[in-house]
Design a protein around this motif. Structure first.
Motif: not given
Ligand code: SF4
Ligand code: SF4
Ligand code: SF4
Ligand code: FES
Lengths: 577, 157
Positions: A359-368
């Motif tokens: 999920a950390k791979k997803f987290e880096i793409t979050r806005p902000g």
């Protein structure tokens, strides 16, 4: 009344417990029967029939994972008939399977492949038409390759029963059946929260992480780039397993050396920003408790959990701490403070993190999660991917000399290291929170009630004469869901709740080495607590590097600068499928 | 907002549980012609079931479709008599001609294909029905022309 009975297995009497399934008694006695669909803590489905045994007096073979013991039962676990039945099952599974082992991500760690070897399947006796479903690359965290799926159903069950998400399910039927998302859409727009737990239970290469090795290798080869790496607390206590070391071995020193040999310019520890998270989060909690604010406050470091709340419980978004996760805080201080101090253009820094988590791979793409078009973190490798890189570079971990991480972001307290275990954030926060409120240090730093593998752990912690705080720790989203429902129904004795998406915490994350026995999680956890017990600095606020960062750059916890770079926001998601 | 028709149907199943799922899906399909994403989501909310479960159950049965019907709806009979007379190849040819599979609708919305169990016209096997009109003893090389007829009607209109 005695609950113990005797059964006879392969000519020997062994003890069994009334009502348990045959396989449990076999396991305790060290008899291994192969399984493909069996999941220890969940009710058996009996779907794959790999685990069949012969029971005297029964006409047909019985699945040992779904068949209860009975007094005097006489069982054969490896008779010719049983072995033939298992071999046939394997052959049938392979009939519809791509001949892809050479190129397969899972090769060498694939249970189907292992069974084919164990049962000596040396030729294709059954030829089936191979299905071609196409792969799903849409998710930032996972890749699905349904052609390699053997329909054991484990991913569906862990997603539904352990994570309470149900992003995937069986669709269609008969020879067409396959695991898919609602309307066969990409996983990226489904309700999947990217935890990767389905990968860890999948016996084949049908599910794997989205790889980032190539991007990292390219950055390492680019002379213009300063390539910085951080490693999460749970990585160093699991990586050794990939190299045949004993479970629970902490390889942190040699891992640092391996990073340097791979070409990383700076080696930092996410446990340092875990300390930073504690400073911010404990301060935020104290502010909410004393100054009013949404309570209970939930932790925010597990991105699967955050997405879960955004999707299903948007009314609780105000309860989630605004702190970025340690990964993102590290990314932020690297591209601000570190860049300024070393006079490097943040755009010329490639920031890599090694995580036990998909999920950390997803987290880096979050806005902000960055500023001025520059991301806090550029690429995430799982523990498994790091092992691949180390192997591909021909490095022998057991022969490397240990080295320390770099300053200043390599200095951690052991509280920061505890983040890797369920309950660890809570324990670290209590140590610092107590200090922030009372000005005194705790005499006993250990909070036994929040340790261990229970899904929900709770405690009442007296802080001052008139302040006792209620805390709870949940790991797995089904357990988090239980707490949320209790709170919805009026429960109001909790102030602070730690939620980890993966059962047991990050040590059991979706990016960790595959393991066959459940002791792995316990041993990884044990290693973290041992590190803590032997540590010199065991509280985040005592970490001199943290104190220095505040003095030199951030000012005070939850101050202006912190809010600018270390905090974030959440938004409701309309993911309903 | 949920599709109106769906909500109307759901209102008639207060406190519905999992065992009412199939009848609800049937009613929704009967009234809307197919199960839309909105419908599946709405049913999921009403029954407290994940959308993936509903989709899984619905795809288990051949009768449900997830795209609106085309302007021309082709039903290919796959009953025993038609099967024996080669309805399998007819279906294949039809799918190839339209570039879609049974259960789907062509991109221009002109055609949709459905496989039906037995139309009850076994004497005419293999039989297909387009917009309810029966076509008897269909052969694969007729298909292109047959579809063209309907396509033309469409264009003139
Ligand atoms: S999933 Fe296993 S058996 Fe299948 S190709 Fe990959 S390694 Fe081989
Ligand atoms: S990653 Fe987690 S949420 Fe996504 S499908 Fe797998 S188990 Fe479900
Ligand atoms: S994807 Fe893996 S875990 Fe899921 S059903 Fe297929 S083989 Fe089993
Ligand atoms: S492991 Fe027992 S039936 Fe699959």
């Amino acid at each position: 009344m005695s609950t113990s009975i005797t059964i006879n297995v392969n000519g020997r009497d062994i003890e069994a417990r009334k009502g348990e399934m045959i396989i449990k008694a076999l396991e305790r006695d060290g008899i291994h029967v192969p399984t493909l669909c069996y999941m220890k803590d969940l009710a058996p489905t009996g779907a794959c029939r790999m685990c069949v045994v012969e029971i005297e007096g029964q006409r047909t073979l019985a699945p040992s994972c779904a068949f209860p013991v009975a007094e005097g039962m006489v069982i054969q676990t490896h008779s010719p008939r049983v072995k033939m039945a298992r071999k046939t099952i394997i052959e049938l599974l392979l009939a519809d399977h791509p001949d892809d082992c050479l190129y397969c991500e899972r090769s060498g760690q694939c249970q189907l492949q292992t069974l084919a070897i164990e049962y000596d399947v040396r030729q294709r006796r059954v030829m089936g038409s191979k299905s071609h479903c196409g792969m799903d690359f849409s998710s930032p965290s996972l890749v699905r390759d349904p052609d390699k799926c053997i329909l054991c159903g484990k991913c569906v069950r862990i997603c539904e029963e352990v994570q309470h998400v149900s992003a995937i399910d069986f669709t269609k039927r008969g020879s067409e059946s396959l695991i898919s998302t609602t309307f066969d859409q990409g996983l990226n727009i489904s309700s999947c929260i990217n935890c990767g737990q389905c990968i860890t239970v999948c016996p084949t290469g049908a599910l794997r992480e989205k790889r980032s090795i190539r991007e990292v290798a390219e950055a390492l080869n680019d002379p213009e780039m300063t390539v910085v790496v951080q490693h999460a607390p749970a990585v160093s206590v699991a990586l050794g397993e990939e190299f045949g070391m004993k479970q629970g071995t902490d390889v942190v020193g040699v891992m640092h050396t391996a990073f340097r040999r791979l070409g990383f310019d700076n080696v930092f520890s996410t446990s340092f920003t875990a300390d930073l998270t504690i400073m911010e989060e404990a301060t935020e909690l104290v502010q909410r408790v004393t100054g009013g604010g949404a309570l209970p406050m939930f932790t925010s470091c597990s991105p699967g959990w955050v997405k879960f709340v955004e999707q299903y419980h948007p009314d609780f978004l105000k309860n989630i701490s605004t702190c970025k996760s340690p990964q993102q805080m590290m990314g932020a201080v690297i591209k601000t403070y570190f860049a300024e101090k070393n006079k490097i253009d943040p755009a010329k820094i490639f920031s890599v993190s090694v995580m036990p988590c998909t999920a950390k791979k997803f987290e880096i793409t979050r806005p902000g999660m960055g500023r001025d078009g520059v991301r806090d973190v550029d690429a995430v490798l799982t523990t498994r991917e790091l092992a691949k890189m180390i192997r591909a570079a021909g490095l022998d971990l057991s022969k490397l000399e240990p080295t320390p991480a770099d300053t200043p972001f390599g200095n951690r307290s052991t509280a920061g290291k505890l983040f890797g275990a369920s309950g660890g954030v809570m324990e670290a926060a209590l140590r610092t929170g107590y200090f922030l409120i009372t000005g005194n240090e705790l005499e006993d730093l250990k909070f036994e009630a929040v340790r261990g593998l229970d899904g929900i752990k709770e405690a009442k912690i007296p802080i001052t004469d008139d302040l006792t705080i209620g805390v709870a720790v949940a790991s797995s989203l089904a357990n988090a869901q239980t707490l949320i429902e209790q709170i919805r129904n009026g429960r109001d004795d909790l102030h602070f709740i730690e939620v980890m998406t993966c059962p047991g915490g990050c040590v059991n994350g979706g990016g960790q080495p595959f393991y066959q026995d459940e002791d792995a999680v316990r041993n990884r956890m044990g290693a973290l607590y041992k590190i803590d017990m032997e540590g010199d600095i065991r509280c985040s606020h005592q970490n001199p590097a943290i104190q220095e960062l505040y003095a030199e750059y951030l000012g005070e916890p939850c101050g202006h600068k912190s809010h600018e770079i270390l905090h974030t926001h959440y938004t409701k998601r309309e993911t309903t499928i | 907002m949920f599709p109106k028709g769906v909500q109307g149907i759901l209102d008639r199943y207060p406190n519905a549980g999992r065992d009412q799922l199939i009848p609800i899906l049937q009613e929704v399909q009967d009234s809307m012609g197919y199960l839309s994403k909105g419908a599946v989501v709405a049913i999921g909310k009403a029954l407290n079931l994940p959308a993936s479960k509903i989709y899984g159950v619905a795809t288990f049965y051949n009768q449900f479709r997830f795209e609106p019907l085309g302007k021309n709806h082709v039903q290919v009979c796959r009953g025993t008599a038609c099967h024996v007379k080669g309805s399998g190849t007819v279906l294949e040819a039809m799918e190839k001609e339209l570039g879609i599979e049974a259960g789907q609708t062509s991109r221009d919305g002109n055609f949709s294909i459905e496989v039906v169990a037995c139309i009850g016209a076994c004497g005419l096997a293999p039989v297909i029905a387009i917009n309810g009109e029966f076509h008897a003893k269909v052969t694969t090389d007729q298909i292109s022309g047959l579809l063209a007829e309907y396509r033309e009607t469409e264009e003139q209109a």
